[in-house]
Design a protein around this motif. Structure first.
Motif, PDB file in Angstrom:
ATOM      1  N   MET A   1       0.809  -1.266   0.154  1.00 17.68           N
ATOM      2  CA  MET A   1       0.003  -0.098  -0.107  1.00 17.68           C
ATOM      3  C   MET A   1       0.883   1.154  -0.073  1.00 17.68           C
ATOM      4  SD  MET A   1      -2.767   1.215   2.888  1.00 17.68           S
ATOM      5  CE  MET A   1      -3.584   2.101   1.839  1.00 17.68           C
ATOM      6  N   LYS A   2       0.631   2.085  -0.987  1.00 20.36           N
ATOM      7  CA  LYS A   2       1.470   3.337  -1.090  1.00 20.36           C
ATOM      8  C   LYS A   2       1.560   4.018   0.193  1.00 20.36           C
ATOM      9  CE  LYS A   2       1.914   7.144  -4.313  1.00 20.36           C
ATOM     10  NZ  LYS A   2       1.448   7.617  -5.801  1.00 20.36           N
ATOM     11  N   TYR A   3       0.366   4.461   0.813  1.00 21.83           N
ATOM     12  CA  TYR A   3       0.521   5.389   2.088  1.00 21.83           C
ATOM     13  C   TYR A   3       0.652   4.626   3.539  1.00 21.83           C
ATOM     14  CZ  TYR A   3      -1.078   8.266  -1.385  1.00 21.83           C
ATOM     15  OH  TYR A   3      -1.301   9.183  -2.867  1.00 21.83           O
ATOM     16  N   LYS A   4       1.151   3.268   3.488  1.00 24.38           N
ATOM     17  CA  LYS A   4       1.372   2.538   4.915  1.00 24.38           C
ATOM     18  C   LYS A   4       1.971   3.132   5.787  1.00 24.38           C
ATOM     19  CE  LYS A   4       2.967  -1.876   6.337  1.00 24.38           C
ATOM     20  NZ  LYS A   4       3.424  -3.265   5.686  1.00 24.38           N
ATOM     21  N   HIS A   5       3.446   3.963   5.283  1.00 25.81           N
ATOM     22  CA  HIS A   5       4.125   4.684   6.319  1.00 25.81           C
ATOM     23  C   HIS A   5       3.389   5.780   6.791  1.00 25.81           C
ATOM     24  CE1 HIS A   5       4.128   7.156   2.529  1.00 25.81           C
ATOM     25  NE2 HIS A   5       4.724   8.260   3.470  1.00 25.81           N
ATOM     26  N   ILE A   6       2.230   6.320   6.447  1.00 20.38           N
ATOM     27  CA  ILE A   6       1.632   7.421   7.135  1.00 20.38           C
ATOM     28  C   ILE A   6       0.476   6.645   8.081  1.00 20.38           C
ATOM     29  CG2 ILE A   6      -0.370   9.070   6.636  1.00 20.38           C
ATOM     30  CD1 ILE A   6       0.761   9.600   3.867  1.00 20.38           C
ATOM     31  N   LEU A   7      -0.165   5.672   7.795  1.00 29.60           N
ATOM     32  CA  LEU A   7      -1.079   4.909   8.809  1.00 29.60           C
ATOM     33  C   LEU A   7      -0.345   4.515   9.722  1.00 29.60           C
ATOM     34  CD1 LEU A   7      -3.443   3.273   6.136  1.00 29.60           C
ATOM     35  CD2 LEU A   7      -3.764   5.460   7.252  1.00 29.60           C
ATOM     36  N   LEU A   8       0.911   3.986   9.723  1.00 25.95           N
ATOM     37  CA  LEU A   8       1.661   3.493  10.924  1.00 25.95           C
ATOM     38  C   LEU A   8       2.153   4.288  11.707  1.00 25.95           C
ATOM     39  CD1 LEU A   8       3.503   0.707   8.920  1.00 25.95           C
ATOM     40  CD2 LEU A   8       1.333   0.670  10.253  1.00 25.95           C
ATOM     41  N   GLU A   9       1.881   5.769  11.436  1.00 30.74           N
ATOM     42  CA  GLU A   9       2.521   6.825  12.350  1.00 30.74           C
ATOM     43  C   GLU A   9       1.177   7.356  12.950  1.00 30.74           C
ATOM     44  OE1 GLU A   9       5.557   7.592  13.093  1.00 30.74           O
ATOM     45  OE2 GLU A   9       6.247   5.961  11.813  1.00 30.74           O
ATOM     46  N   LEU A  10      -0.053   6.888  12.548  1.00 28.74           N
ATOM     47  CA  LEU A  10      -0.989   7.639  13.394  1.00 28.74           C
ATOM     48  C   LEU A  10      -1.312   7.077  14.789  1.00 28.74           C
ATOM     49  CD1 LEU A  10      -4.085   6.881  10.535  1.00 28.74           C
ATOM     50  CD2 LEU A  10      -2.456   8.962  11.089  1.00 28.74           C
ATOM     51  N   ASP A  11      -1.744   8.028  15.726  1.00 34.47           N
ATOM     52  CA  ASP A  11      -2.017   7.713  17.277  1.00 34.47           C
ATOM     53  C   ASP A  11      -3.164   6.660  17.175  1.00 34.47           C
ATOM     54  OD1 ASP A  11      -3.130   7.547  19.725  1.00 34.47           O
ATOM     55  OD2 ASP A  11      -2.556   9.631  19.940  1.00 34.47           O
ATOM     56  N   ARG A  52     -11.384   5.171   0.013  1.00 34.84           N
ATOM     57  CA  ARG A  52     -11.371   3.719  -0.730  1.00 34.84           C
ATOM     58  C   ARG A  52     -11.164   2.798   0.332  1.00 34.84           C
ATOM     59  NH1 ARG A  52      -8.807   5.198  -6.602  1.00 34.84           N
ATOM     60  NH2 ARG A  52     -10.937   6.188  -7.454  1.00 34.84           N
ATOM     61  N   LEU A  53      -9.898   2.956   1.114  1.00 32.25           N
ATOM     62  CA  LEU A  53      -9.623   2.038   2.403  1.00 32.25           C
ATOM     63  C   LEU A  53     -10.803   1.696   3.127  1.00 32.25           C
ATOM     64  CD1 LEU A  53      -7.061   0.261   3.374  1.00 32.25           C
ATOM     65  CD2 LEU A  53      -6.543   2.249   4.663  1.00 32.25           C
ATOM     66  N   SER A  54     -11.290   2.866   3.558  1.00 30.00           N
ATOM     67  CA  SER A  54     -12.209   2.836   4.883  1.00 30.00           C
ATOM     68  C   SER A  54     -13.496   2.176   4.160  1.00 30.00           C
ATOM     69  CB  SER A  54     -12.613   3.924   5.388  1.00 30.00           C
ATOM     70  OG  SER A  54     -13.371   4.829   4.230  1.00 30.00           O
ATOM     71  N   ASN A  55     -13.761   2.270   2.922  1.00 22.73           N
ATOM     72  CA  ASN A  55     -14.905   1.547   2.170  1.00 22.73           C
ATOM     73  C   ASN A  55     -14.518  -0.028   2.031  1.00 22.73           C
ATOM     74  OD1 ASN A  55     -16.757   3.287   2.282  1.00 22.73           O
ATOM     75  ND2 ASN A  55     -16.128   4.371   0.177  1.00 22.73           N
ATOM     76  N   TRP A  83      -7.378   2.182  11.341  1.00 25.65           N
ATOM     77  CA  TRP A  83      -6.789   2.339  10.065  1.00 25.65           C
ATOM     78  C   TRP A  83      -5.387   1.502   9.985  1.00 25.65           C
ATOM     79  CZ3 TRP A  83      -8.718   5.206   6.165  1.00 25.65           C
ATOM     80  CH2 TRP A  83      -9.853   6.135   6.514  1.00 25.65           C
ATOM     81  N   MET A  84      -4.716   1.382  11.378  1.00 24.13           N
ATOM     82  CA  MET A  84      -3.714   0.643  11.072  1.00 24.13           C
ATOM     83  C   MET A  84      -3.951  -0.816  10.870  1.00 24.13           C
ATOM     84  SD  MET A  84      -1.924   2.291  14.454  1.00 24.13           S
ATOM     85  CE  MET A  84      -0.366   3.074  14.367  1.00 24.13           C
ATOM     86  N   GLY A  85      -5.092  -1.321  11.453  1.00 29.15           N
ATOM     87  CA  GLY A  85      -5.277  -2.603  11.199  1.00 29.15           C
ATOM     88  C   GLY A  85      -5.651  -2.925   9.688  1.00 29.15           C
ATOM     89  N   ALA A  86      -6.187  -2.029   9.038  1.00 32.20           N
ATOM     90  CA  ALA A  86      -6.601  -2.282   7.657  1.00 32.20           C
ATOM     91  C   ALA A  86      -5.030  -2.360   7.067  1.00 32.20           C
ATOM     92  CB  ALA A  86      -7.325  -0.975   7.038  1.00 32.20           C
ATOM     93  N   VAL A  87      -4.189  -1.765   7.233  1.00 36.41           N
ATOM     94  CA  VAL A  87      -2.642  -2.082   6.425  1.00 36.41           C
ATOM     95  C   VAL A  87      -2.543  -3.155   6.516  1.00 36.41           C
ATOM     96  CG1 VAL A  87      -0.475  -1.165   6.707  1.00 36.41           C
ATOM     97  CG2 VAL A  87      -2.078   0.421   6.822  1.00 36.41           C
TER      98      VAL A  87
END
Length: 95
Positions: A1-11, A52-55, A83-87
Motif C-alpha cells: 500500500m502506497k500510504y502505509k508509512h503514513i497510517l503506521l504513524e497515526l495515534d 477507498r480503504l475505509s470502504n 486504520w492501522m489494522g487495515a494496513v
C-alpha cells in the motif's frame, strides 16, 4: 500500500478521517512536493485513497466518532488502530 508509512504513524486512540490523515501527512513532512498545485493533488490523492480503504475494509458507516473541520459539518472518523489494522490485512485476512 502506497500510504502505509503514513497510517503506521497515526495515534491509535485518535479519530481520523481521510482528510485528517492527509493533513497529518503534510504536517509531519511525510510527503514531498515541488509546488502548491502538486501539493493539492497529493492531498487529494491521499484523501481518495483513504476513503477507498475505509470502504474496502468495511469501516462502520457511523464511524468511531466525529471530526469537525473549520467551516464543515461533523463527519464520521475512525480510530487510528482501525486504520492501522487495515494496513495489516490482505483481502480481509491478517498477514
Amino acid at each position: 500500500m502506497k500510504y502505509k508509512h503514513i497510517l503506521l504513524e497515526l495515534d491509535e486512540d485518535q479519530i481520523y478521517t481521510p482528510a485528517t490523515i492527509a493533513m497529518f501527512a503534510f504536517e509531519h513532512g511525510m510527503v514531498e512536493f515541488s509546488d502548491e498545485e502538486e501539493a493539492r493533488l497529493i492531498y487529494q490523492r491521499i484523501r481518495i485513497a483513504m476513503g477507498r480503504l475505509s470502504n474496502n475494509h468495511r469501516f462502520p458507516d457511523e464511524g468511531d466518532g466525529f471530526v469537525t473541520l473549520q467551516g464543515q459539518p461533523p463527519v464520521p472518523g475512525w480510530f487510528g488502530w482501525r486504520w492501522m489494522g487495515a494496513v495489516h490485512t490482505v483481502k480481509g485476512e491478517p498477514w
